[in-house]
Design a protein around this motif. Sequence first.
Motif, short mmCIF file in Angstrom:
data_model
loop_
_atom_site.label_atom_id
_atom_site.label_comp_id
_atom_site.label_asym_id
_atom_site.label_seq_id
_atom_site.Cartn_x
_atom_site.Cartn_y
_atom_site.Cartn_z
N ALA A 3 0.83 -1.21 0.00
CA ALA A 3 0.00 0.00 0.00
C ALA A 3 0.87 1.25 0.00
O ALA A 3 0.54 2.23 -0.68
N SER A 4 1.96 1.21 0.72
CA SER A 4 2.87 2.34 0.75
C SER A 4 3.48 2.58 -0.63
O SER A 4 3.60 3.73 -1.07
N TYR A 5 3.85 1.50 -1.30
CA TYR A 5 4.36 1.65 -2.66
C TYR A 5 3.32 2.29 -3.57
O TYR A 5 3.62 3.21 -4.32
N ARG A 6 2.10 1.79 -3.49
CA ARG A 6 1.04 2.31 -4.36
C ARG A 6 0.77 3.78 -4.05
O ARG A 6 0.65 4.60 -4.95
N GLN A 7 0.70 4.14 -2.77
CA GLN A 7 0.44 5.53 -2.39
C GLN A 7 1.57 6.46 -2.82
O GLN A 7 1.34 7.64 -3.05
N ALA A 8 2.77 5.92 -2.93
CA ALA A 8 3.92 6.71 -3.36
C ALA A 8 4.04 6.76 -4.88
O ALA A 8 5.03 7.27 -5.40
N GLY A 9 3.04 6.23 -5.58
CA GLY A 9 3.09 6.24 -7.04
C GLY A 9 3.96 5.14 -7.61
O GLY A 9 4.31 5.18 -8.78
N ARG A 10 4.29 4.16 -6.80
CA ARG A 10 5.15 3.06 -7.24
C ARG A 10 4.30 1.79 -7.38
O ARG A 10 4.61 0.74 -6.83
N THR A 11 3.24 1.91 -8.15
CA THR A 11 2.27 0.84 -8.30
C THR A 11 2.90 -0.42 -8.90
O THR A 11 2.57 -1.53 -8.51
N GLY A 12 3.82 -0.25 -9.83
CA GLY A 12 4.49 -1.41 -10.42
C GLY A 12 5.22 -2.24 -9.38
O GLY A 12 5.18 -3.48 -9.42
#
Length: 92
Positions: A4-13
């Motif tokens: 979730a932290s990755y996704r929230q940081a724009g690092r969805t991949g």
Amino acid sequence: MPWASYRQAGRTGEAIGLLERVVADSERLLGHDHPDTLTARLHLAVSYWYAERRDEAIDLLLQVLADRERLLGHDHPDTRDAADALRSWRML
């Protein structure tokens, strides 16, 4: 939840890569029908959705919904949540 932290940081991949490993490990260690495995698949579907991989997201959510209906029943809150998400995604 690191994904979730990755996704929230724009690092969805990166979130997707992590979740794909989590799903594979959960299936291997806990089994296809374990509630944690179903939840991991749901999170992966959501990440696919945010990554504009809409067909994959819907296909995976359909699998989660079918498994939850089979294992938990149609009236279980987790099943209803998956069904509601699918309806809303299909309307977009």
